[in-house]
Write an enzyme that holds these catalytic residues in place. Structure first.
Site, PDB file in Angstrom:
ATOM      1  N   ASP A 118     -40.204   5.600  18.526  1.00 29.39           N
ATOM      2  CA  ASP A 118     -39.095   5.726  18.910  1.00 29.39           C
ATOM      3  C   ASP A 118     -38.248   4.220  18.685  1.00 29.39           C
ATOM      4  O   ASP A 118     -39.261   3.480  19.278  1.00 29.39           O
ATOM      5  CB  ASP A 118     -38.952   5.619  20.681  1.00 29.39           C
ATOM      6  N   ASP A 154     -39.193   6.402   9.557  1.00 30.47           N
ATOM      7  CA  ASP A 154     -38.230   6.073   8.769  1.00 30.47           C
ATOM      8  C   ASP A 154     -37.015   6.020   8.679  1.00 30.47           C
ATOM      9  O   ASP A 154     -35.906   5.591   8.270  1.00 30.47           O
ATOM     10  CB  ASP A 154     -37.285   7.990   8.731  1.00 30.47           C
TER      11      ASP A 154
END
Length: 214
Positions: A118, A154
Site C-alpha cells: 500500500d 507499480d
C-alpha cells in the site's frame, strides 16, 4: 478493493493450523524447526492470494517461505492455493505484523519481499509505508548476514520515496530497475497485481537493497 466475507474462514483456519500457523510469536527463533530442516527462510509481507509465494516455492525448493497476510478472507485463499500446489516449503501467518521482531529472532530471515505494498500516498500516513524508517529498523534486526529486501511496485512515487528512505537509512542497492519486464528476467515471479498492471502497459519497478555489515 473490498474483500468478500468468507463465513467458513474461521473453520478453515482451525482445520489447517499446520499451514496457517496460529500464535506466530511462540515460534520466534524456531521457524527452521517448524519447517523441519535447516534451509534459509524468506518472508513475504502482504502475501495476498499467494500467487507469488507458490511460484517462488516451486522455483526454489531449497528455500523455506513464510507469507504474512492480515486479511483473513485473503489468507484463506492463499492457503487453498498452497494446498492445491502441495508445496511443503510454505507457511502462512494471519498476522498484523506491526513489529516483526515479535515474530522473528535476530538474523533469522535471509530475505524479505515487499510486493505492491500500500503506497499510503498522503504525507501524514508516511509512517505506515513498509519502507519507512521504523520498518527498516525491524528488517535490519531480523535479516541474516547478506540478507536482502526485495521491493516491487507499480507506484512511481512510492518507489522514489523508498529509494530515498533506503539511502537515508544507510542501505545499499544491488539493483534499481525502472522497467522490470523490459529485461525479461526469467526468475521473476509475478504477483496477481503485477500481472494486472503490466498487462495495461504499466512499468514495474524493482530494487534489491541490503544493510552493510549484515
Amino acid at each position: 478493493m473490498r474483500q468478500r466475507h468468507k463465513p467458513w474462514a474461521d473453520t478453515f483456519l482451525q482445520e489447517n493450523t499446520h499451514l496457517v500457523i496460529p500464535q506466530a510469536q511462540q515460534h520466534k527463533g524456531k521457524w527452521k524447526e517448524l519447517f523441519g530442516n535447516d534451509k534459509p527462510v524468506h518472508v513475504e509481507i502482504g502475501t495476498g492470494k499467494g500467487q507469488f509465494l507458490v511460484g517462488m516455492a516451486q522455483q526454489h525448493p531449497d528455500i523455506n517461505f513464510i507469507g504474512i497476510e492480515l486479511a483473513k478472507s485473503i489468507v484463506v485463499t492463499a492457503a487453498q492455493k498452497v494446498l492445491d500446489a502441495q508445496h511443503k516449503n510454505i507457511l502462512l501467518l494471519n498476522e498484523n505484523a506491526a513489529d516483526f521482531r515479535e515474530i522473528f529472532a535476530d538474523g533469522e530471515i535471509a530475505c524479505i519481499y515487499l510486493n505492491f505494498s500500500d503506497p499510503w500516498p498522503k504525507n501524514r500516513h508516511a509512517k505506515r509505508r513498509l519502507t519507512y524508517q521504523s520498518f527498516l529498523e525491524q528488517y535490519q534486526e531480523v535479516l541474516a548476514n547478506t540478507g536482502e529486501v526485495i521491493f516491487k511496485t507499480d507506484n512511481r512515487g512510492l518507489f522514489e520515496y523508498s529509494l530515498v528512505s533506503f539511502s537515508q537509512f544507510g542501505m545499499r542497492l544491488n539493483e534499481v530497475n525502472l522497467d522490470l519486464h523490459a529485461i525479461e528476467d526469467p526468475l521473476n515471479v509475478m504477483t496477481e497485481y503485477e500481472e494486472k498492471f503490466s498487462a495495461k502497459g504499466q512499468p514495474i519497478y524493482r530494487c534489491r537493497a541490503f544493510f552493510p555489515g549484515t
